[in-house]
Design an enzyme around this catalytic site. Sequence first.
Site, PDB file in Angstrom:
ATOM      1  CG  ASP A  44      -2.136   0.862   1.050  1.00 54.35           C
ATOM      2  OD1 ASP A  44      -3.258   0.347   1.211  1.00 54.35           O
ATOM      3  OD2 ASP A  44      -1.949   2.042   0.717  1.00 54.35           O
ATOM      4  CB  SER A  84      -6.273   2.196   0.471  1.00 53.77           C
ATOM      5  OG  SER A  84      -4.989   2.758   0.515  1.00 53.77           O
ATOM      6  CB  THR A 151      -5.931  -3.139   1.130  1.00 47.96           C
ATOM      7  OG1 THR A 151      -5.566  -1.798   0.833  1.00 47.96           O
ATOM      8  CG2 THR A 151      -5.502  -4.053  -0.005  1.00 47.96           C
ATOM      9  CD  GLU A 277      -2.893  -3.447   2.665  1.00 45.11           C
ATOM     10  OE1 GLU A 277      -3.005  -2.296   2.192  1.00 45.11           O
ATOM     11  OE2 GLU A 277      -3.508  -3.835   3.696  1.00 45.11           O
ATOM     12  CG  ASP A 282      -1.083   4.395   2.865  1.00 47.00           C
ATOM     13  OD1 ASP A 282      -1.954   4.441   3.751  1.00 47.00           O
ATOM     14  OD2 ASP A 282      -0.968   5.247   1.970  1.00 47.00           O
ATOM     15  CG  HIS A 286      -0.548   8.676   4.860  1.00 49.99           C
ATOM     16  ND1 HIS A 286      -1.252   9.637   4.165  1.00 49.99           N
ATOM     17  CD2 HIS A 286      -1.075   7.473   4.487  1.00 49.99           C
ATOM     18  CE1 HIS A 286      -2.184   9.041   3.424  1.00 49.99           C
ATOM     19  NE2 HIS A 286      -2.101   7.731   3.606  1.00 49.99           N
ATOM     20  CG  ASP A 324      -3.007   1.072  -2.658  1.00 52.71           C
ATOM     21  OD1 ASP A 324      -3.740   1.049  -1.636  1.00 52.71           O
ATOM     22  OD2 ASP A 324      -1.809   1.437  -2.623  1.00 52.71           O
ATOM     23  CG  HIS A 325      -2.509   4.964  -3.298  1.00 52.60           C
ATOM     24  ND1 HIS A 325      -1.665   5.417  -2.312  1.00 52.60           N
ATOM     25  CD2 HIS A 325      -3.460   4.240  -2.647  1.00 52.60           C
ATOM     26  CE1 HIS A 325      -2.098   5.008  -1.128  1.00 52.60           C
ATOM     27  NE2 HIS A 325      -3.172   4.267  -1.306  1.00 52.60           N
TER      28      HIS A 325
HETATM   29 ZN   LIG Z   1      -3.026   6.034   2.465  1.00 55.42          ZN
END
Ligand SMILES: [Zn+2]
Length: 560
Positions: A44, A84, A151, A277, A282, A286, A324-325
Amino acid sequence: MRRLSLLAFRWIIVVAVLEPLAASAFGAEARPVVVKNVVLLIVDGCSAEQYTLARWFKGTPLAIDEIRCGSVKTYIADSVIADSAPAATAFATGHFTNDKLIGVAPSVKTVTVSPPSADEQLRPLATLLEAARLQGKATGIVATSRVTHATPAAFMAHVTSRRFEEEIMEQAVHQGVNVVLGGGRDFAMPKAAGGARRDDEDLIEALRQRGYQIPTDREQLLKAGGNKVFGLFSLGPMAPEIDRPRRAPAEPTLAEMTRKAIELLSADEDGFFLMVEGSQVDWACHANDPAHMLSDLIAYDEAVAVALEFARRDGQTLLIALSDHNTGGMSIGNMRTSKTYPQTTIADLVEPLRKMRCSAVELWRQLSMGPDGKKLDVKGISPDAVRRVVKEGWGLEISEDEAQQILSVAVRDKGDPQNAFGEVLCPRHTVLGWTTHGHAGGDVPLHAFGPDRPVGTFDQPELARRMARAMGVDLDATTRRLFVEVGSVFASHEVEIDKAEPTNPIARIRHQNATAELPINKNILRIGGAEIALEGVVVQIAETGKIYIPQQAVRRIKGE
Ligand SMILES: [Zn+2]
C-alpha cells in the site's frame, strides 16, 4: 448433392482443427491459460522511488526486481488520486468505484468514468475471493493492518464506508474465507470484553463455533493446521516492522504469515486465491517516515520472495505484485540537493537512514508518554525532550529550532503528530524529498510472474479481470449469483427490516406462507424452523435502503 455435403463436412473438420493452431501461429489472441492459483501481493502506498531506495538500503536486488513487467494507473471513479478503499475494490471486483467505498459500485457522482444508473449505484459487487470460493478454491487474506482495514476489507466485505469496521469484520467472519491473518482483534470482540464492538457480539466465539483455529502469536501460527485459520495477532494494527522486535516480538512477520497461508491453502487440490498486503508502507509515507517505510517495504519484498519461490516450484500460479497508489510523493533528491545532486553518494543516501532505529510513531509514543505512563499533551513536551528522543531513536543531533518546529507541526497535525519528524528532518538531514502527507496520482510499477502474466500498462479493474480470467471465473456472473436486490424479486409489502436491535438488524421476508429471516452482514437464512448457511453474505445499503441476498436464498424463500 451428396458429394457436395460430404465436401462441406470435410471443410468444417479441417477448419475446426487448424483454426486454433493458425490463431496462435499467426499471433492472434491466444486462448487464455487457466491457472490453479492466483497470489496478489499489494504494497500500500508505494511507488518506483521507494523500491529504488529500498534496493540501495538493502545493498542487494529486491526479489520483486526480476518480475517487473509494466505499470498500473491509479485513478478512481471520482478522483485522479486514489484512496485505498476504491483502489482495492477495483483490484477485487473489476469495477471502478468512489472514495472510501468497499466492495460496492460507485454512486452517481463520478468524474473519471461514466456514472452507473441510479439503480446500479452502490450495489455490492462480487470479489475475486468470493468467485474463487464458489469455484471450490481455498481463499486467504493476509495484512499487517487490521484485517478490517481498507485493502483486505475490499476482498471480503461490501459496505459504503471503510470506517464501518464492525460490519466489515462481521461479513469477514461469515464469508467462509479459509485463512485470514493480521491485526484487528478489537473489532471481533465486544466492548465489554475490551474490544470495539458496540453490538456486543463475540465474533471470536462465532469463529470457534465455525471450526476456526484462532492463533494470536507466531508460535501458535506456526503450529496451526487445517483449512480454517483466523489469526489475529494484535488488538489493533500489527507493529511497524522496525519496532516489532522490541514492541511486539510475539507477532509473526509478513513473510511468515505468507508462507503459512500458502502452506495451508496449497493443500486444496482445486487451487487457491490469496491476497497479501504490506499495509504500512502507506502509513510510513503519510508520515514522511523513511525508517518505517524501508522496514515494511523490505518485509513486503521478503513476502514476495516466499510467494515467488512457491510459484516457481508450483508452475500453475499467477503471481501479481503491485501497489494501489503512491503516498507521500517521495523523491531521492530534494531542494537541498538542487545544486549538488550529481555528487550524491550511496553513503549520502543511506547512512542517515541506517541510524534510524524506530518508526516516527514510536518516537512520538516515547515523547508523549509521561513518567506515570499517561499521555502528555503536546504543550507539556519540551524541545529538549524532542532532541533527546530524536537522538536516541533516529541518531540525529538536532537544533532547538528544529525541535520547536517539530512541536509546532505536531500541534498542526494533532491527529497525526508523528508527521512532524519526517517533515522537519528529512529535508535537512537526508537527501529525500516528500511532497505531501497524502496520496499522489502517478502510475505505479507492475510486477507479475507465471502463466499469462499481464505485461504493459493497466488500470486497476483490468488487472482484476486478468486474474478472474486466469482462474476461469466470471466476476459479473458471480455478482448476479450473490447479490440479488430483494426489491427486484419480492413485493415491497413482503419485506421489512427488524431494527429491534439497531446494531444487529434483520431482514424479514414474508412470501406466500413462508417467513424468512436474514440477519444483515451474515450468511444465514432462517426459514421454516431451519437455519441455512448461505453461499454469500446479506448486505444492506443504508444510502439506497436496498437489501441484497444470494440467489440461493431467493430460490429457497420462493420454494423453488
Ligand atoms: Zn493512504
